[in-house]
Scaffold this active site. Structure first.
Site, PDB file in Angstrom:
ATOM      1  N   LEU A 184       0.904  -1.156   0.000  1.00 27.89           N
ATOM      2  CA  LEU A 184       0.000   0.000   0.000  1.00 27.89           C
ATOM      3  C   LEU A 184       0.939   1.202   0.000  1.00 27.89           C
ATOM      4  CD1 LEU A 184      -2.615  -1.061   2.744  1.00 27.89           C
ATOM      5  CD2 LEU A 184      -2.739  -1.410   0.269  1.00 27.89           C
ATOM      6  N   THR A 202       8.652   7.071  -1.517  1.00 29.11           N
ATOM      7  CA  THR A 202      10.050   6.984  -1.074  1.00 29.11           C
ATOM      8  C   THR A 202      10.348   5.612  -0.473  1.00 29.11           C
ATOM      9  OG1 THR A 202       9.996   9.353  -0.593  1.00 29.11           O
ATOM     10  CG2 THR A 202      11.768   8.090   0.440  1.00 29.11           C
ATOM     11  N   LYS A 220      -1.724   6.488  -5.608  1.00 30.80           N
ATOM     12  CA  LYS A 220      -2.771   7.500  -5.763  1.00 30.80           C
ATOM     13  C   LYS A 220      -2.918   7.883  -7.234  1.00 30.80           C
ATOM     14  CE  LYS A 220      -2.336  10.763  -2.660  1.00 30.80           C
ATOM     15  NZ  LYS A 220      -2.397  11.921  -1.779  1.00 30.80           N
ATOM     16  N   LYS A 268       4.123   5.541  11.864  1.00 27.05           N
ATOM     17  CA  LYS A 268       4.108   5.836  13.319  1.00 27.05           C
ATOM     18  C   LYS A 268       2.845   6.551  13.751  1.00 27.05           C
ATOM     19  CE  LYS A 268       6.568   8.381  10.666  1.00 27.05           C
ATOM     20  NZ  LYS A 268       7.862   8.833  10.217  1.00 27.05           N
ATOM     21  N   LYS A 287       6.880   8.601  17.965  1.00 30.63           N
ATOM     22  CA  LYS A 287       7.918   7.575  18.073  1.00 30.63           C
ATOM     23  C   LYS A 287       8.262   7.307  19.536  1.00 30.63           C
ATOM     24  CE  LYS A 287       9.846   8.694  13.557  1.00 30.63           C
ATOM     25  NZ  LYS A 287      10.709   9.633  12.840  1.00 30.63           N
TER      26      LYS A 287
HETATM   27  N1  LIG Z   1      10.351   8.828   4.084  1.00 27.95           N
HETATM   28  C1  LIG Z   1      10.956   8.353   5.151  1.00 27.95           C
HETATM   29  O1  LIG Z   1      12.165   8.529   5.337  1.00 27.95           O
HETATM   30  C2  LIG Z   1      10.185   7.571   6.161  1.00 27.95           C
HETATM   31  C3  LIG Z   1       8.829   7.394   6.054  1.00 27.95           C
HETATM   32  N2  LIG Z   1       8.147   6.664   6.986  1.00 27.95           N
HETATM   33  C4  LIG Z   1       6.721   6.452   6.858  1.00 27.95           C
HETATM   34  O2  LIG Z   1       6.487   5.663   5.702  1.00 27.95           O
HETATM   35  C5  LIG Z   1       5.235   6.014   5.115  1.00 27.95           C
HETATM   36  C6  LIG Z   1       5.457   6.395   3.661  1.00 27.95           C
HETATM   37  O3  LIG Z   1       6.339   7.479   3.584  1.00 27.95           O
HETATM   38  P1  LIG Z   1       6.980   7.931   2.181  1.00 27.95           P
HETATM   39  O4  LIG Z   1       7.333   6.755   1.372  1.00 27.95           O
HETATM   40  O5  LIG Z   1       8.030   8.916   2.534  1.00 27.95           O
HETATM   41  O6  LIG Z   1       5.738   8.696   1.529  1.00 27.95           O
HETATM   42  P2  LIG Z   1       5.524   9.127  -0.001  1.00 27.95           P
HETATM   43  O7  LIG Z   1       4.667  10.324   0.032  1.00 27.95           O
HETATM   44  O8  LIG Z   1       6.843   9.204  -0.698  1.00 27.95           O
HETATM   45  O9  LIG Z   1       4.725   7.888  -0.618  1.00 27.95           O
HETATM   46  C7  LIG Z   1       3.393   7.607  -0.308  1.00 27.95           C
HETATM   47  C8  LIG Z   1       2.883   6.569  -1.306  1.00 27.95           C
HETATM   48  O10 LIG Z   1       1.573   6.189  -0.956  1.00 27.95           O
HETATM   49  C9  LIG Z   1       0.673   6.465  -2.034  1.00 27.95           C
HETATM   50  N3  LIG Z   1      -0.547   6.989  -1.418  1.00 27.95           N
HETATM   51  C10 LIG Z   1      -0.637   7.955  -0.475  1.00 27.95           C
HETATM   52  N4  LIG Z   1      -1.917   8.147  -0.121  1.00 27.95           N
HETATM   53  C11 LIG Z   1      -2.655   7.279  -0.874  1.00 27.95           C
HETATM   54  C12 LIG Z   1      -4.032   7.006  -0.995  1.00 27.95           C
HETATM   55  N5  LIG Z   1      -4.934   7.663  -0.250  1.00 27.95           N
HETATM   56  N6  LIG Z   1      -4.432   6.046  -1.862  1.00 27.95           N
HETATM   57  C13 LIG Z   1      -3.520   5.385  -2.606  1.00 27.95           C
HETATM   58  N7  LIG Z   1      -2.191   5.598  -2.540  1.00 27.95           N
HETATM   59  C14 LIG Z   1      -1.764   6.539  -1.691  1.00 27.95           C
HETATM   60  C15 LIG Z   1       1.351   7.486  -2.929  1.00 27.95           C
HETATM   61  O11 LIG Z   1       0.890   7.346  -4.254  1.00 27.95           O
HETATM   62  P3  LIG Z   1       1.535   8.151  -5.485  1.00 27.95           P
HETATM   63  O12 LIG Z   1       2.898   7.555  -5.689  1.00 27.95           O
HETATM   64  O13 LIG Z   1       0.639   7.881  -6.633  1.00 27.95           O
HETATM   65  O14 LIG Z   1       1.596   9.578  -5.053  1.00 27.95           O
HETATM   66  C16 LIG Z   1       2.820   7.078  -2.749  1.00 27.95           C
HETATM   67  O15 LIG Z   1       3.147   6.045  -3.625  1.00 27.95           O
HETATM   68  C17 LIG Z   1       4.660   7.134   5.992  1.00 27.95           C
HETATM   69  O16 LIG Z   1       3.820   6.551   6.961  1.00 27.95           O
HETATM   70  C18 LIG Z   1       5.906   7.712   6.652  1.00 27.95           C
HETATM   71  O17 LIG Z   1       5.629   8.332   7.889  1.00 27.95           O
HETATM   72  C19 LIG Z   1       8.798   6.071   8.052  1.00 27.95           C
HETATM   73  C20 LIG Z   1      10.124   6.211   8.210  1.00 27.95           C
HETATM   74  C21 LIG Z   1      10.939   7.003   7.301  1.00 27.95           C
HETATM   75  N1  LIG Z   2       9.759  12.360   8.713  1.00 28.00           N
HETATM   76  C1  LIG Z   2      10.435  11.351   9.467  1.00 28.00           C
HETATM   77  C2  LIG Z   2      10.666  10.156   8.611  1.00 28.00           C
HETATM   78  C3  LIG Z   2      11.028   8.986   9.404  1.00 28.00           C
HETATM   79  O1  LIG Z   2      10.354   8.561  10.322  1.00 28.00           O
HETATM   80  C4  LIG Z   2      11.766  11.885   9.956  1.00 28.00           C
HETATM   81  O2  LIG Z   2      12.189  12.935   9.468  1.00 28.00           O
HETATM   82  O3  LIG Z   2      12.349  11.276  10.849  1.00 28.00           O
END
Ligand SMILES: NC(=O)C1=CN([C@@H]2O[C@H](COP(=O)(O)OP(=O)(O)OC[C@H]3O[C@@H](n4cnc5c(N)ncnc54)[C@H](OP(=O)(O)O)[C@@H]3O)[C@@H](O)[C@H]2O)C=CC1
Ligand SMILES: N[C@@H](CC=O)C(=O)O
Ligand code: NA
Length: 433
Positions: A11, A15, A47, A107, A207
């Site tokens: 899902l 990133t 999305k 988180k 966290k």
């Molecule tokens: N980035 C980081 O370093 C870290 C992130 N996290 C957590 O990981 C999770 C993801 O973060 P990150 O990868 O950075 O986020 P991104 O914004 O890079 O990616 C989110 C993804 O989810 C899809 N998406 C979001 N909302 C919907 C929806 N309503 N329906 C369908 N698809 C959806 C987006 O689609 P589309 O590609 O089409 O836009 C995208 O592919 C978050 O919970 C974040 O807190 C945790 C630790 C570190």
């Molecule tokens: N936005 C968060 C991503 C990892 O949890 C951070 O900056 O630490």
């Protein structure tokens, strides 16, 4: 013929999701060796289906309909890396009811709904793992629930947000503006979709709630965490820190003294030779103190695609091992104790206070006599002239006092005739706090 591959639905493919696909592909041999079966990422919910994506995700079928994943009987595991709380919770509940194991990096969701998702998963006989939700690539949840499971943890303290650490590092070392560095942290994929949660300390607070719940085996909620973010930190504060041999970090603390808990997140001044002071950019570090083990420290990247994805895929390996042994991992995560919290007067710390005062006879004595009345002594005191005529800047570092006294003292300090403003105040780590 080899065993059937574990089938995974993602899902989210942003990133972290893209990093998960890369790691599964690059490390396929090692993953299959450890878990006894190969791994196949079959589908991903996104999305915008037409968004341009890296070639590493070419083999993954994309959908905008969650049911394509939740109702697919071939999928064994759902990896949630899309973010969000209410709708995401509903999707995961549905997946759990369909007997799919869950791995999540979320988180926001786990701090609020972790207990109920874990309970539902236990009822349905599936796993929920969430290593990536705290301190990205540092295996800190595993450390607490497995590596230190024999001990009684008394304190966890550290930097658990990469974005704010990136901002504070670049502001103090490169003299750059807050807005400029925040934008860069967003471009690098460290910040949350809405970076307010990062800069206001909420991400770190979530966290710390997760860490405290697991570390103290007691249900700590986000509302139990005292939070202050970095939005009001000025270049001037950082300049004074440097002059005083201190470094500012957004620090999370979770302490347990005689069964009573204290959990907070706030900008904190550390001696510049403190190990946490040298943690830079998006890196995180967490001290864990156990009654038997003593002090341990864990360091690594707290955000970013591949580091975070490493935690996610390691969770996937745990799920696969559990599937092989027909068990699930809930017991280690279920709290044993009630969460009982300290009163303000039980919370000890040193404080930094920066004041703008009238530069005249009597200023100093009215300030010092107020502090004496509250029995708060100074560790350091600095006075500098301000550009504004007849005004001066005073910086005080107190010895250890308690939060109740500190609060009353600050209220009275603000009322003193000679004090024009309290420009800033921060907790100082390094004393007996
Ligand atoms: N980035 C980081 O370093 C870290 C992130 N996290 C957590 O990981 C999770 C993801 O973060 P990150 O990868 O950075 O986020 P991104 O914004 O890079 O990616 C989110 C993804 O989810 C899809 N998406 C979001 N909302 C919907 C929806 N309503 N329906 C369908 N698809 C959806 C987006 O689609 P589309 O590609 O089409 O836009 C995208 O592919 C978050 O919970 C974040 O807190 C945790 C630790 C570190
Ligand atoms: N936005 C968060 C991503 C990892 O949890 C951070 O900056 O630490
Ligand atoms: Na982690």
């Amino acid at each position: 013929m080899g065993e059937r591959a574990i089938q995974v639905g993602l899902l989210g493919l942003g990133t972290v999701g893209t990093g998960v696909v890369s790691i599964v592909e690059r490390h396929q041999n090692e993953l299959a060796h450890q878990a006894g079966r190969p791994v196949a990422i079959k589908k991903a919910l996104v999305k915008q289906i037409d968004k341009v994506r890296g070639s590493e995700v070419n083999g993954v079928e994309l959908t905008t309909n969650p049911e394509d994943i939740l109702d697919d009987p071939d999928l064994d595991v759902v990896i949630e890396v899309m973010g969000g709380v209410s709708e995401t919770k509903q999707l995961l509940e549905k997946a759990i009811r369909q007997k799919k194991h869950i791995v999540t990096a979320n988180k926001d969701l786990m701090a609020e709904w972790g207990a109920s998702l874990l309970a539902l998963a236990a009822e349905q006989g599936v796993d929920v793992y969430y290593e990536a939700s705290v301190a990205g690539g540092i295996p800190i949840l595993r450390t607490i629930t497995e590596g230190l499971s024999a001990d009684r943890i008394t304190k966890m303290m550290g930097i658990v947000n990469g974005t704010t650490n990136y901002i504070l590092t670049k502001m103090s070392q490169e003299n750059r503006s807050y807005e400029d560095v925040l934008k860069e942290a967003q471009e690098l994929g460290f910040a949350e979709a809405d970076p307010t949660a990062d800069v206001e300390g909420l991400d770190a607070a979530r966290k710390m709630a997760i860490l405290a719940t697991l570390g103290f085996s007691a249900p700590v909620q986000l509302s139990d965490v005292a939070v202050k973010g970095i939005t009001n930190v000025s270049g001037k504060d950082l300049h004074f820190c440097e002059q005083l041999g201190l470094t500012m970090k957004l620090i999370g603390v979770a302490k347990r003294d005689e069964g009573r808990l204290e959990v907070c997140v706030e900008p904190t001044l550390l001696p510049s030779d403190h190990p946490l002071a040298s943690v830079q950019n998006e890196y995180n570090a967490v001290f864990v103190h156990g009654e038997a083990v003593g002090e341990t420290m864990f360091y690594g990247p707290g955000a970013g695609s591949l580091p975070t994805a490493t935690a996610v895929v390691s969770d996937l390996v745990s799920v696969m091992k559990n599937m092989r042994h027909r068990v699930n991992g809930y017991a280690a995560m279920k709290p044993l104790y009630e969460a009982v919290f300290k009163e303000e007067q039980e919370k000890q710390s040193q404080f930094f206070i920066r004041l703008h005062v009238e530069d005249r006879t009597g200023t100093f004595s009215s300030i010092t006599s107020l502090f004496a009345r509250y029995d708060v002594s100074f560790e350091k005191l600095l006075q500098l002239p301000l550009e504004e005529e007849q005004m001066a800047e005073i910086v005080i570092i107190t010895h250890v006092t308690n939060r109740a006294v500190y609060k009353e003292l600050m209220e009275e300090l603000e009322q003193l005739d000679v004090v024009k403003t309290i420009a800033s105040s921060y907790r100082v780590e390094g004393g007996k706090g």
